[in-house]
Design an enzyme around this catalytic site. Structure first.
Site, mmCIF file in Angstrom:
data_model
loop_
_atom_site.group_PDB
_atom_site.id
_atom_site.type_symbol
_atom_site.label_atom_id
_atom_site.label_comp_id
_atom_site.label_asym_id
_atom_site.label_seq_id
_atom_site.Cartn_x
_atom_site.Cartn_y
_atom_site.Cartn_z
ATOM 1 N N SER A 127 0.742 -1.429 0.302
ATOM 2 C CA SER A 127 -0.114 0.423 -0.230
ATOM 3 C C SER A 127 0.608 1.304 0.014
ATOM 4 O O SER A 127 1.668 1.629 -1.072
ATOM 5 C CB SER A 127 -0.518 0.170 1.125
ATOM 6 O OG SER A 127 -1.977 0.910 1.290
ATOM 7 N N HIS A 162 -4.093 -1.664 -4.546
ATOM 8 C CA HIS A 162 -5.688 -1.563 -3.769
ATOM 9 C C HIS A 162 -6.512 -1.701 -5.112
ATOM 10 O O HIS A 162 -7.410 -1.314 -4.823
ATOM 11 C CB HIS A 162 -6.129 -1.046 -2.998
ATOM 12 C CG HIS A 162 -5.480 -1.059 -1.722
ATOM 13 N ND1 HIS A 162 -5.671 -1.729 -0.695
ATOM 14 C CD2 HIS A 162 -4.629 -0.166 -0.357
ATOM 15 C CE1 HIS A 162 -4.324 -1.798 0.570
ATOM 16 N NE2 HIS A 162 -4.127 -0.772 -0.305
#
Length: 234
Positions: A127, A162
């Site tokens: 991330s 994501h």
């Protein structure tokens, strides 16, 4: 003397914090070191180093036979350069990328991390720890909307994590690309890593069947999205 291979492995999401039983990506990362018992440093600056995240890290990497440790910027901080250059892997956790980079710059981390990369230490992360290595990343550091953020610039172009796990990611990235507000780059789904040697993609690996990564660019005002070949680890 030949230059050591430089490795960066950005991961789109998932990983040890989400599932301690699926450590395929973590295992892949440490395999790139060639060390029998790799020294792995965890940097959780982006989430302000919460205890539960640190515990998950230690549980996972001890299970994989590593020598784990973590670097704190919110307690007493050691000699950052000496500590990081003594590692085999530097793994960066998720959270607020903009805040993380601000703290890092105060500690001269961009220069130290580049030195680590050029010395052959494997850089990886999930991330925020994925997008930080690129020229730009698509971040949720702001509460109102996803925005492009200038990052470290070790890798060219942009990165979006994501890509399958958060519904707003794909339309936001397409909109920003079409408007010329973010550079061409890659989008990575959860449980998927993109292994760069130098600044070139060597392979895409995934710990979840069906997940992958994509190359994206704007062409004449529209967005071209191409799925990258992927190897499944499980």
């Amino acid at each position: 003397m030949s230059q050591k291979a430089r490795h960066i492995i950005p991961i789109g999401g998932g990983g040890f914090y989400r599932d301690q039983e699926n450590l395929a990506l973590e295992k892949y990362v440490i395999q790139q070191t060639g060390a029998a018992q790799p020294r792995v440093a965890f940097i959780a600056t982006a989430s302000a180093e919460p205890d539960n995240y640190l515990v998950s890290f230690y549980m996972a990497f001890l299970k994989l036979g590593c020598k784990p440790s973590h670097l704190s910027f919110f307690k007493r901080t050691p000699d950052v350069r000496a500590y990081l250059l003594d590692q085999d892997v530097i793994y960066v956790g998720g959270g607020n990328t903009k805040s993380m980079l601000a703290v890092w710059r105060e500690w001269d981390m961009p220069q130290v991390l580049r030195e680590a990369w050029e010395s052959g230490i494997v850089l990886a992360g999930v991330s925020a720890g994925a997008i930080c290595w690129f020229e730009q990343g698509l971040t949720d550091s702001w509460a109102d909307r996803l925005r492009p953020l200038d990052c470290l610039g070790f890798l060219p172009g942009s990165c979006c994590p994501h890509y399958d796990g958060e519904a707003e990611r794909r339309p936001a990235l397409h909109r920003l690309l079409a408007a010329g507000e973010i550079a061409a780059g890659i989008a990575i789904e959860d449980w998927t890593g993109v292994h760069f040697t130098g600044t070139t993609i060597q392979r895409v690996v995934s710990a979840k069947a069906g997940n992958r990564a994509y190359s994206l660019k704007a062409v004449n005002g529209s967005v071209q999205e191409v799925a990258l070949p992927v190897e499944y680890l499980v």
